[in-house]
Design an enzyme around this catalytic site. Structure first.
Site, PDB file in Angstrom:
ATOM      1  N   HIS A  21       8.729 -32.709 -44.470  1.00 31.74           N
ATOM      2  CA  HIS A  21       8.184 -33.652 -43.282  1.00 31.74           C
ATOM      3  C   HIS A  21       7.075 -32.637 -42.439  1.00 31.74           C
ATOM      4  O   HIS A  21       6.653 -33.536 -41.510  1.00 31.74           O
ATOM      5  CB  HIS A  21       9.459 -34.118 -42.525  1.00 31.74           C
ATOM      6  CG  HIS A  21       9.222 -35.270 -41.594  1.00 31.74           C
ATOM      7  ND1 HIS A  21       9.305 -35.290 -40.551  1.00 31.74           N
ATOM      8  CD2 HIS A  21       9.108 -36.514 -42.008  1.00 31.74           C
ATOM      9  CE1 HIS A  21       8.944 -36.483 -39.916  1.00 31.74           C
ATOM     10  NE2 HIS A  21       8.811 -37.121 -40.805  1.00 31.74           N
TER      11      HIS A  21
ATOM     12  N   LYS B 248       3.647 -31.367 -41.043  1.00 32.13           N
ATOM     13  CA  LYS B 248       2.322 -32.058 -41.068  1.00 32.13           C
ATOM     14  C   LYS B 248       1.406 -31.054 -40.457  1.00 32.13           C
ATOM     15  O   LYS B 248       0.992 -30.972 -39.321  1.00 32.13           O
ATOM     16  CB  LYS B 248       2.269 -33.305 -40.165  1.00 32.13           C
ATOM     17  CG  LYS B 248       3.083 -34.558 -40.397  1.00 32.13           C
ATOM     18  CD  LYS B 248       4.179 -34.177 -39.320  1.00 32.13           C
ATOM     19  CE  LYS B 248       5.332 -35.480 -39.561  1.00 32.13           C
ATOM     20  NZ  LYS B 248       5.482 -36.319 -40.739  1.00 32.13           N
TER      21      LYS B 248
ATOM     22  N   ASP C 160      -8.596 -20.649 -42.575  1.00 33.98           N
ATOM     23  CA  ASP C 160      -8.860 -19.484 -42.575  1.00 33.98           C
ATOM     24  C   ASP C 160      -7.781 -18.229 -42.021  1.00 33.98           C
ATOM     25  O   ASP C 160      -8.012 -17.188 -41.601  1.00 33.98           O
ATOM     26  CB  ASP C 160     -10.062 -19.066 -41.734  1.00 33.98           C
ATOM     27  CG  ASP C 160     -11.371 -20.106 -42.421  1.00 33.98           C
ATOM     28  OD1 ASP C 160     -11.202 -20.293 -43.668  1.00 33.98           O
ATOM     29  OD2 ASP C 160     -12.102 -20.385 -41.499  1.00 33.98           O
TER      30      ASP C 160
END
Lengths: 207, 207
Positions: free
Chosen positions: B150, B152, B157
């Protein structure tokens, strides 16, 4: 005369030195601000007894079947929420976790001012704690301005931000890969306080 | 003798003063570290043309019907993603937003090393871009160790963390109340890098 001169120069030097040291130490204190709290918690959390967080007793005074005296992501999260002493602003999509509900009710019992903003559809899911909070006299508002009020953040005492991917459900805590970020960094906390205020006002049923 | 003495004292004073100033300015530079980026974006985002972010042209060179030259939460998010010059590690539950897919493909075209970790169920939803990324040769792994992957978040870099409630879908960007937190704070970035590495290794299909 030369001796007097030398004594004067040394004396002035000492005064200048002590003044510089004082000035420098004050400057250092100003420039090195207190490090603000930054913590990341990952889920699913280990399962462990959290009874002692509510009762402020020894972790070993409970006799349930869960492991005792173990610090987990969930116990850390609970502690951060339970640290509220004046306000808790909560903006959460889904809220069905019984322990988190118990934490909010405990804070309400300690006269912490609580405001809960939630999604109007998800406030009615099976096991939702929104009705329980409302019945206890906690002020709850449902978002009406969007498809989903998908936030999952809390602001503790206007200073500590708790935010991430984790909804306040049992599945999120025990079964999903989730994250929670806990920070006192003013640049991060301030925008969330402002957004909560905006959403709270926007969803005032009196308007 | 007294004049020589005075000249010597003044000379030594000047040397001491210039040394102190130099020392102090070096100390200040050390103690006041570069402020790291901290930014919060809220959604739904205003709708505006983002063509210029992909083509690096003037915002007014596109003739689509959307407003031009407007900085929005979504254009800020796109810019942060497109700032990647070496790596992009992406860990996202649902990915169906065409503009975000275009950004990832553009970075892939610029030889940025991209790794995508996603939820095995949600990788197959209607409009999912996961297949598109795979076909373009981007390395994608699906989580097999939890009910839902779940998260996100993205790490650009190895330095910039982009995380929040926002799934990489059109509804999340245009219709939901969502947040994205962008930070370079090492205490916050490091745990996400470590967790990505753990999940990436854990979900290696060769194991």
């Amino acid at each position: 005369m030369t001796v007097m001169w030398t004594v004067k120069v040394i004396g002035m030097g000492l005064v200048a030195l002590s003044l510089s040291v004082e000035l420098l130490s004050r400057l250092l204190r100003r420039l090195r601000p207190e490090r603000s709290l930054n913590e990341v918690l990952f889920f699913p959390s280990e399962m462990a007894c959290v009874e002692h967080i509510f009762t402020q007793s020894s972790p070993f005074s409970c006799f349930c079947s869960l492991p005792h005296g173990v610090e987990t992501s969930f116990s850390r999260l609970l502690r951060h929420i339970m640290s509220a002493s004046s306000t808790l602003d909560l903006c959460v999509f889904a809220f069905s976790n019984m322990d988190l509900s118990r934490a909010v009710l405990a804070l309400h019992g300690r006269n912490v001012t609580i405001r809960v903003l939630t999604d109007r559809h998800y406030s009615a899911i099976t096991g939702s704690q929104i009705g329980v909070l409302r019945k206890a006299g906690i002020c709850v508002r449902c978002d009406v301005g969007s498809v989903h009020m998908h936030h999952k953040f809390a602001v503790v005492d206007g200073q500590l931000l708790i935010t991430g991917s984790l909804n306040w459900t049992l599945t999120a805590v025990q079964s999903n890969m989730e994250n929670i970020l806990v920070t006192e960094e003013p640049d991060l906390v301030r925008p969330f306080i402002k957004e909560f205020h905006r959403l709270w006002t926007h969803n005032d049923p009196a308007h």
